[in-house]
Design a protein around this motif. Sequence first.
Motif, PDB file in Angstrom:
ATOM      1  N   ARG A   3       1.271  -1.063  -0.162  1.00 44.57           N
ATOM      2  CA  ARG A   3      -0.071   0.163  -0.103  1.00 44.57           C
ATOM      3  C   ARG A   3       1.068   0.922  -0.085  1.00 44.57           C
ATOM      4  N   CYS A   5       1.822   4.388  -2.402  1.00 49.01           N
ATOM      5  CA  CYS A   5       1.910   6.108  -4.122  1.00 49.01           C
ATOM      6  C   CYS A   5       2.572   5.184  -4.706  1.00 49.01           C
ATOM      7  N   LEU A  33      -5.831   5.137  -1.163  1.00 45.80           N
ATOM      8  CA  LEU A  33      -5.185   4.749  -2.653  1.00 45.80           C
ATOM      9  C   LEU A  33      -6.109   4.208  -3.625  1.00 45.80           C
ATOM     10  N   ARG A  50      -0.605   3.665  -9.114  1.00 51.94           N
ATOM     11  CA  ARG A  50      -1.406   3.339  -8.269  1.00 51.94           C
ATOM     12  C   ARG A  50      -1.216   4.301  -7.388  1.00 51.94           C
ATOM     13  N   SER A  52      -2.483   8.373  -4.452  1.00 51.35           N
ATOM     14  CA  SER A  52      -2.800   8.624  -3.455  1.00 51.35           C
ATOM     15  C   SER A  52      -4.204   9.887  -4.165  1.00 51.35           C
TER      16      SER A  52
END
Length: 77
Positions: A3, A5, A33, A50, A52
């Motif tokens: 997880r 950004c 995200l 991916r 934020s």
Amino acid sequence: MSRVCQLTGKKVMVGNNVSHSKRRTKRRFLPNLKTKRLFLESENRWITLRLSTSAMRTIDKVGLDNALKKFAKKGHI
């Protein structure tokens, strides 16, 4: 998949849940995200990142090419 950004480098933070009696237990703060498909005009192709939501706002304000340069300069990419 972790997880994190891919542009800003934002990742999971750790903190405490604090109850009414002030008892503390560990918790995790997850970044917001989203998987986003963006068109990179300089290379004339689509890329999937991916990101934020704060990175998405930056891309909306300054454009994808400028945002990539900005975050690369800061060392996040």
